[in-house]
Design an enzyme around this catalytic site. Structure first.
Site, PDB file in Angstrom:
ATOM      1  N   CYS A   1      -1.812  -8.465   4.282  1.00 50.90           N
ATOM      2  CA  CYS A   1      -0.952  -8.689   3.117  1.00 50.90           C
ATOM      3  C   CYS A   1      -1.651  -8.266   1.827  1.00 50.90           C
ATOM      4  CB  CYS A   1      -0.586 -10.171   3.049  1.00 50.90           C
ATOM      5  SG  CYS A   1       0.379 -10.624   1.589  1.00 50.90           S
TER       6      CYS A   1
ATOM      7  N   CYS B   1      -2.424 -11.818  -0.215  1.00 56.30           N
ATOM      8  CA  CYS B   1      -3.366 -12.858   0.222  1.00 56.30           C
ATOM      9  C   CYS B   1      -4.358 -12.392   1.277  1.00 56.30           C
ATOM     10  CB  CYS B   1      -2.588 -14.062   0.746  1.00 56.30           C
ATOM     11  SG  CYS B   1      -1.827 -13.783   2.375  1.00 56.30           S
TER      12      CYS B   1
ATOM     13  N   CYS C   1       4.592 -12.446   5.902  1.00 55.26           N
ATOM     14  CA  CYS C   1       3.247 -13.008   5.822  1.00 55.26           C
ATOM     15  C   CYS C   1       3.368 -14.503   5.559  1.00 55.26           C
ATOM     16  CB  CYS C   1       2.449 -12.329   4.699  1.00 55.26           C
ATOM     17  SG  CYS C   1       0.815 -13.057   4.435  1.00 55.26           S
TER      18      CYS C   1
ATOM     19  N   CYS D   1       2.022 -16.255   3.419  1.00 54.29           N
ATOM     20  CA  CYS D   1       2.012 -16.631   1.996  1.00 54.29           C
ATOM     21  C   CYS D   1       3.406 -16.604   1.375  1.00 54.29           C
ATOM     22  CB  CYS D   1       1.086 -15.709   1.220  1.00 54.29           C
ATOM     23  SG  CYS D   1       1.701 -14.012   1.022  1.00 54.29           S
TER      24      CYS D   1
ATOM     25  N   ASP E   1     -12.347  14.814  -0.677  1.00 57.23           N
ATOM     26  CA  ASP E   1     -12.694  13.991   0.482  1.00 57.23           C
ATOM     27  C   ASP E   1     -11.740  14.295   1.626  1.00 57.23           C
ATOM     28  OD1 ASP E   1     -13.336  12.050   2.304  1.00 57.23           O
ATOM     29  OD2 ASP E   1     -12.733  10.361   1.054  1.00 57.23           O
TER      30      ASP E   1
END
Length: 397
Positions: free
Chosen positions: A187, A190, A203, A205, A322
């Protein structure tokens, strides 16, 4: 504005570039508030996300052209310079559809105060330039919280997008699907585990998938009123149907009926050369662009089975230096067909394909790479600067 237009014209005339970036840069240097001034008295739509910005912006532009003239950065110049150049080119257009790099979205949105913000998807992209995707989500969430008059049209199947768009005073949720989940197993609020089942996710939360008003279902989009709109796009793949679903929802918010918008979307056959098929000597070459792992997931799915593939990879500034993203792409899907590796960083790609057990050979020049294949159809997939170079070199590209 006049100085910016003159600079852009000189750039095009001398063959140095398309002029979109340098023209906007000159205008901003002379007037730092130019973007705010040019955004006034217009209905502005901003489109952002990791992938699909150019496609969705073109779809929205075609739809809104049924209402009035539209200013748009259709060349893909999506940083502040390019955004400003698009507004400068059409100063009297009552509508503007502007794709914006997600890194610059907070600043651009603060300047133009959009009526609608379309948030497509969020995933890792060019780590050396953009940074970690969760930091991008937090920046977008903070910016959206400062736009009380903006309607945010967002893909509720994307965890990071939902987290950012939840800060909006008014959100229109679209279930457009999300195949790439590699950046949202935890998440963003959280760090707890995100539980998923089909398109539904949640989730502990409290962050969870909102109920969508618009839903992509195969070739159809279901509207909030329960009607079905047949997309019947000429662009391939589910990812383009997802872009279309978000474009329909945004266009509807601005007064374009879904069936009218869908008819306009069917006129699109390629996006700046992407998906276009061209003839070169003995070959029929379809041009594809893929820039990051999420984009590659979709591109690999639309490649014709058993058709030879040329893969071109560069690592210039616009691509990101990259290349670690190569190891997140499931190149194993290319097994069993002729594959040619090319581009400035073809050696890096060759190492990755060896680990994926994909038989291939290398050819430094991308155009010559096509010629090494037997006559017939060829799929050519390239990242940003490699694609741009190839489009310029191939006849009809």
């Amino acid at each position: 504005m006049a100085a910016g237009r003159l600079t852009a014209w000189l750039s095009r005339s001398s063959g140095l570039g398309r002029g979109g970036m340098i023209g906007g840069r000159v205008t901003l240097a002379l007037d730092p508030l130019a973007l705010r001034r040019l955004g006034r008295e217009r209905t502005v739509v901003l489109v952002t996300g990791t992938n699909g910005k150019t496609t969705t912006s073109l779809m929205l532009t075609r739809a809104l052209e049924t209402l009035a003239e539209v200013a748009a950065n259709s060349d893909g110049a999506n940083m502040p310079d390019g955004v400003l150049a698009a507004l400068t080119a059409r100063p009297d257009a009552p509508y503007a559809v502007l794709e914006v790099d997600e890194t610059y979205l907070p600043w651009v949105a603060d300047q133009v105060r959009p009526a609608v913000l379309v948030l497509l998807n969020l995933s890792r992209d060019q780590l050396d330039r953009v940074g970690e995707v969760r930091a991008t989500e937090r920046d977008l969430r903070a910016a959206i919280g400062t736009l009380p008059g903006t309607v945010v049209v967002a893909n509720c199947d994307d965890v990071l997008v939902t987290s950012a768009a939840s800060a909006a005073a008014k959100a229109v949720w679209v279930s457009a699907g999300c195949r790439w989940t590699g950046d949202s197993t935890a998440c963003p609020r959280c760090e707890g585990r995100v539980a998923t089942h089909d398109r539904h996710w949640s989730c502990g939360c409290g962050l969870a998938r909102p109920e969508p008003g618009w839903t992509l279902d195969g070739e159809f989009v279901r509207t909030p009123g329960g009607r079905q709109v047949d997309l019947d796009l000429r662009l391939p793949g589910e990812v383009n149907r997802a872009n279309a679903a978000l474009a329909l929802a945004a266009a509807h918010r601005l007064g374009v009926p879904p069936h009218t918008a869908a008819a306009r979307l069917r006129t699109i056959t390629d996006i700046g050369g992407r998906y276009r098929t061209i003839r070169r000597s003995r070959h029929s070459v379809r041009l594809m662009l893929a820039k990051n792992p999420a984009g590659w997931v979709e591109t690999l799915r639309v490649l014709d089975e058993d058709t030879p593939v040329v893969v071109a990879v560069n690592a210039q500034e616009a691509d990101g230096r990259d290349l670690s993203w190569l190891w997140d792409v499931h190149f194993e899907r290319l097994r069993g067909r002729p594959v040619v590796v090319t581009g400035e960083r073809g050696a890096d790609l060759s190492v990755r394909l060896c680990y994926a057990e994909v038989a291939h050979w290398a050819e430094p020049d991308p155009v010559t790479a096509i010629d090494t294949l037997p006559p017939g159809a060829v799929e050519l997939v390239a990242n940003y600067t490699a694609f741009r170079e190839l489009v310029g070199r191939l006849p009809g590209g």
